[in-house]
Design a protein around this motif. Sequence first.
Motif, PDB file in Angstrom:
ATOM      1  N   ARG A 101      -5.829   6.491   6.091  1.00 15.31           N
ATOM      2  CA  ARG A 101      -5.326   7.221   4.921  1.00 15.31           C
ATOM      3  C   ARG A 101      -5.517   8.722   5.082  1.00 15.31           C
ATOM      4  O   ARG A 101      -4.639   9.515   4.728  1.00 15.31           O
ATOM      5  N   ALA A 102      -6.643   9.117   5.649  1.00 11.85           N
ATOM      6  CA  ALA A 102      -6.890  10.548   5.873  1.00 11.85           C
ATOM      7  C   ALA A 102      -5.883  11.099   6.871  1.00 11.85           C
ATOM      8  O   ALA A 102      -5.349  12.205   6.698  1.00 11.85           O
ATOM      9  N   SER A 103      -5.593  10.314   7.932  1.00 10.89           N
ATOM     10  CA  SER A 103      -4.615  10.751   8.929  1.00 10.89           C
ATOM     11  C   SER A 103      -3.220  10.845   8.320  1.00 10.89           C
ATOM     12  O   SER A 103      -2.470  11.791   8.590  1.00 10.89           O
ATOM     13  N   GLN A 104      -2.883   9.849   7.473  1.00  8.50           N
ATOM     14  CA  GLN A 104      -1.573   9.885   6.822  1.00  8.50           C
ATOM     15  C   GLN A 104      -1.437  11.082   5.891  1.00  8.50           C
ATOM     16  O   GLN A 104      -0.387  11.730   5.831  1.00  8.50           O
ATOM     17  N   LYS A 105      -2.506  11.372   5.166  1.00  9.04           N
ATOM     18  CA  LYS A 105      -2.461  12.541   4.278  1.00  9.04           C
ATOM     19  C   LYS A 105      -2.289  13.828   5.079  1.00  9.04           C
ATOM     20  O   LYS A 105      -1.555  14.737   4.682  1.00  9.04           O
ATOM     21  N   GLU A 106      -2.974  13.892   6.225  1.00 11.67           N
ATOM     22  CA  GLU A 106      -2.866  15.085   7.056  1.00 11.67           C
ATOM     23  C   GLU A 106      -1.448  15.237   7.614  1.00 11.67           C
ATOM     24  O   GLU A 106      -0.879  16.334   7.598  1.00 11.67           O
ATOM     25  N   GLU A 108       1.267  13.927   6.296  1.00 16.18           N
ATOM     26  CA  GLU A 108       2.155  14.232   5.162  1.00 16.18           C
ATOM     27  C   GLU A 108       2.079  15.707   4.805  1.00 16.18           C
ATOM     28  O   GLU A 108       3.106  16.349   4.517  1.00 16.18           O
ATOM     29  N   ALA A 109       0.850  16.258   4.846  1.00 15.15           N
ATOM     30  CA  ALA A 109       0.689  17.689   4.560  1.00 15.15           C
ATOM     31  C   ALA A 109       1.416  18.536   5.609  1.00 15.15           C
ATOM     32  O   ALA A 109       2.085  19.526   5.277  1.00 15.15           O
ATOM     33  N   GLU A 110       1.304  18.131   6.895  1.00 12.03           N
ATOM     34  CA  GLU A 110       1.999  18.853   7.960  1.00 12.03           C
ATOM     35  C   GLU A 110       3.507  18.741   7.780  1.00 12.03           C
ATOM     36  O   GLU A 110       4.241  19.719   7.963  1.00 12.03           O
ATOM     37  N   TYR A 111       3.962  17.518   7.418  1.00 12.71           N
ATOM     38  CA  TYR A 111       5.398  17.317   7.211  1.00 12.71           C
ATOM     39  C   TYR A 111       5.921  18.218   6.091  1.00 12.71           C
ATOM     40  O   TYR A 111       6.964  18.867   6.238  1.00 12.71           O
ATOM     41  N   GLN A 112       5.201  18.250   4.969  1.00  7.31           N
ATOM     42  CA  GLN A 112       5.610  19.097   3.854  1.00  7.31           C
ATOM     43  C   GLN A 112       5.561  20.572   4.233  1.00  7.31           C
ATOM     44  O   GLN A 112       6.417  21.361   3.811  1.00  7.31           O
ATOM     45  N   TYR A 113       4.580  20.941   5.055  1.00  7.33           N
ATOM     46  CA  TYR A 113       4.452  22.337   5.502  1.00  7.33           C
ATOM     47  C   TYR A 113       5.675  22.749   6.316  1.00  7.33           C
ATOM     48  O   TYR A 113       6.315  23.772   6.040  1.00  7.33           O
ATOM     49  N   PHE A 114       6.012  21.917   7.328  1.00  5.59           N
ATOM     50  CA  PHE A 114       7.164  22.252   8.168  1.00  5.59           C
ATOM     51  C   PHE A 114       8.476  22.109   7.405  1.00  5.59           C
ATOM     52  O   PHE A 114       9.422  22.860   7.649  1.00  5.59           O
ATOM     53  N   ARG A 115       8.522  21.155   6.477  1.00  8.23           N
ATOM     54  CA  ARG A 115       9.732  21.005   5.664  1.00  8.23           C
ATOM     55  C   ARG A 115       9.957  22.252   4.808  1.00  8.23           C
ATOM     56  O   ARG A 115      11.089  22.727   4.668  1.00  8.23           O
ATOM     57  N   ASN A 116       8.891  22.800   4.244  1.00  5.01           N
ATOM     58  CA  ASN A 116       9.009  24.030   3.452  1.00  5.01           C
ATOM     59  C   ASN A 116       9.453  25.201   4.319  1.00  5.01           C
ATOM     60  O   ASN A 116      10.236  26.049   3.874  1.00  5.01           O
ATOM     61  N   ILE A 117       8.941  25.239   5.551  1.00  4.00           N
ATOM     62  CA  ILE A 117       9.378  26.304   6.460  1.00  4.00           C
ATOM     63  C   ILE A 117      10.873  26.188   6.719  1.00  4.00           C
ATOM     64  O   ILE A 117      11.620  27.176   6.633  1.00  4.00           O
TER      65      ILE A 117
END
Length: 452
Positions: A101-106, A108-117
């Motif tokens: 779950r911690a890896s998935q959250k990390e 997901e956070a990276e995905y949202q970060y790059f998606r925002n970029i």
Amino acid sequence: MIYRNPLAKRIIIRLLILLATFFLWSVFMAKGGYFIVNVIMLALVAVQAHAFVKEQTANQKSTSDFLESLKNNNLDGTDGFNSENDPLLRAEFIKIKSAIRASQKEKEAEYQYFRNIVQHVGIGIITFNQNGEIQLYNFAAKKLLNTSYQIKKISDLESVSPELVETFETLKTGGRKLVQVNIGEEMRQLSVYAIELQLHDKQFKLVSIQNIQSELDEKEMEAWRNLIRVLTHEIMNSVTPISSLSATTKGMLAAQMEEEKPWYSIEHEDMLDLQSSLQTIENRSEGLIRFLNEFRSLTHTPTPKFKDEQINIILGSICLLMAKDLQKNNVNLIKSFDENLPDIKIDRELVEQVIINLVKNASESFGDVEGEKKIWISSNLDSKNRVTVTVRDNGSGIEPEALTKIFIPFFTTKKSGSGIGLSLSKEIMRKHQGNISVQSALGTGTEFTLKF
């Protein structure tokens, strides 16, 4: 080692206890002990064996359920451990679940970060699968195409431009195309670039779109300014002496006509001056007409008549044609042709015109250069399998400032040049969907490259 694992230790202890009980039962049986004792020992063995099997079966089921949950990416389903589960195994499952779950959250956070970029970059980006379903449609693309957030399929963009949709669907990896679209009352020139991707055995295409209308307008204005500057220079060079000599001639005649006479006489010296003035006017007028004819030829480049041709045959005939003139000027022509080149669709006469012009320019580039004069003409395939022709010399080279202007119509570094040869060559290569480029260094030489 495996025996240091708490769960493994627990299993080994249970097995040892079971074996010890079975051993004691066997000893009592061998000595012919009391029947009731044998029954009790047998019951103990059976109870321990049943408990061991039940615990392992429960652990195995929990492990299978846990792995199935991981396979289906449903970690919430791993919380239902029962009382039969080994507490150590349950603790390990919880640790694994927490780590995942911690890896998935990390991630997901990276995905949202790059998606925002991607959403906020200035270039429009669209990704879609083989069915035309859009996965990513960033803000810049929506703004550029003036569409809403409801676009779900690439075909929905046909209302903007059917040609644009066709370009999205047909462009292959590395393909680039300019597409003109009308957004409201505004015309936009879009540069479209595509790349094909594969993710989890699924094919996707990523296209980037950029409005280059302002850059094109700026380049167009710069080209017009350069052209007007050259035209103004050439026309003024002809018109100024014509105007000046016409005024001088008119003044000489007016001086003769001040006195009213039945006839007029002009002295021999004045006659020579008049003749020289009229000759100069004639020469400059012819020069201006010749200049305008050259300009007309530049603006009316013939449409190519494409045929399959072997470039090496064309180069060989040009070398034979130019050999005498080059030998006369003590220029050594060195040929290097790749014999494995494919045929290309070109207009032979127009391409010959380009290459002959390049060879002539090379032969005139030596000036006062000392040493052996050489021109290299070669053909080969480049890294993208395009047929390439190069013409290189070891002449005096071109000034860096002039190098950026040599394809501008009527710009020339020669004393007697017209300045349309290279600009005409560039136009011919453009009509062949090809390219002409140049590299030069003072004192080293110049190299022109044609790519078809």
